[in-house]
Design a protein around this motif. Structure first.
Motif, PDB file in Angstrom:
ATOM      1  N   GLN A   9       0.834  -1.197   0.000  1.00 36.36           N
ATOM      2  CA  GLN A   9       0.000   0.000   0.000  1.00 36.36           C
ATOM      3  C   GLN A   9       0.876   1.258   0.000  1.00 36.36           C
ATOM      4  O   GLN A   9       0.584   2.218  -0.711  1.00 36.36           O
ATOM      5  N   ALA A  28      -4.577  11.285  -3.449  1.00 36.83           N
ATOM      6  CA  ALA A  28      -5.644  10.732  -2.611  1.00 36.83           C
ATOM      7  C   ALA A  28      -6.788  10.196  -3.469  1.00 36.83           C
ATOM      8  O   ALA A  28      -7.315   9.112  -3.213  1.00 36.83           O
ATOM      9  N   MET A  33      -8.113   7.212  -1.079  1.00 35.42           N
ATOM     10  CA  MET A  33      -7.901   7.493   0.338  1.00 35.42           C
ATOM     11  C   MET A  33      -8.316   8.938   0.602  1.00 35.42           C
ATOM     12  O   MET A  33      -8.302   9.766  -0.304  1.00 35.42           O
ATOM     13  N   HIS A  34      -8.648   9.201   1.841  1.00 40.88           N
ATOM     14  CA  HIS A  34      -8.911  10.584   2.231  1.00 40.88           C
ATOM     15  C   HIS A  34      -7.588  11.349   2.188  1.00 40.88           C
ATOM     16  O   HIS A  34      -6.523  10.791   2.464  1.00 40.88           O
ATOM     17  N   ARG A  35      -7.671  12.624   1.858  1.00 39.22           N
ATOM     18  CA  ARG A  35      -6.475  13.460   1.753  1.00 39.22           C
ATOM     19  C   ARG A  35      -5.672  13.458   3.054  1.00 39.22           C
ATOM     20  O   ARG A  35      -4.443  13.382   3.043  1.00 39.22           O
ATOM     21  N   ASN A  36      -6.361  13.526   4.201  1.00 39.16           N
ATOM     22  CA  ASN A  36      -5.664  13.523   5.487  1.00 39.16           C
ATOM     23  C   ASN A  36      -4.950  12.199   5.746  1.00 39.16           C
ATOM     24  O   ASN A  36      -3.885  12.177   6.369  1.00 39.16           O
ATOM     25  N   THR A  37      -5.509  11.101   5.270  1.00 39.59           N
ATOM     26  CA  THR A  37      -4.863   9.797   5.413  1.00 39.59           C
ATOM     27  C   THR A  37      -3.557   9.776   4.624  1.00 39.59           C
ATOM     28  O   THR A  37      -2.539   9.283   5.108  1.00 39.59           O
ATOM     29  N   ASN A  40      -1.021  11.760   6.500  1.00 34.44           N
ATOM     30  CA  ASN A  40      -0.510  10.991   7.643  1.00 34.44           C
ATOM     31  C   ASN A  40       0.491   9.935   7.194  1.00 34.44           C
ATOM     32  O   ASN A  40       1.517   9.715   7.848  1.00 34.44           O
ATOM     33  N   LYS A  41       0.223   9.279   6.083  1.00 34.22           N
ATOM     34  CA  LYS A  41       1.150   8.263   5.575  1.00 34.22           C
ATOM     35  C   LYS A  41       2.445   8.912   5.090  1.00 34.22           C
ATOM     36  O   LYS A  41       3.526   8.360   5.279  1.00 34.22           O
ATOM     37  N   TYR A  44       4.458   9.557   8.106  1.00 30.30           N
ATOM     38  CA  TYR A  44       5.072   8.309   8.571  1.00 30.30           C
ATOM     39  C   TYR A  44       6.333   8.003   7.752  1.00 30.30           C
ATOM     40  O   TYR A  44       7.374   7.645   8.310  1.00 30.30           O
TER      41      TYR A  44
END
Length: 69
Positions: A9, A28, A33-37, A40-41, A44
């Motif tokens: 992923q 996104a 995926m949501h833009r905020n996700t 966050n990735k 990371y």
């Protein structure tokens, strides 16, 4: 880097960032995926590697690391 490269992923997300010219919103949408996700990735990835994929020079390094894999 192994934790990121072993996660399909994450690899899909990184490749999508390149395909969408480092645009988070379009990435996104492309990976559903949501833009905020996505943000966050990316955070990371930045913590794990020290590379910020929203900066061109760091993204170029990640691109070549993926190609050398």
């Amino acid at each position: 880097l192994n934790r990121i490269f072993d996660d399909t992923q994450m690899e899909k997300l990184i490749l999508s960032m390149f395909e969408n010219n480092l645009n988070v919103t379009r990435t996104a949408q492309a990976v559903y995926m949501h833009r905020n996700t996505v943000i966050n990735k990316l955070e990371y990835i930045k913590q794990e590697t020290g590379l910020n994929l929203q900066k061109f020079t760091d993204a170029a390094c990640m691109y070549w690391l993926l190609k050398a894999k």
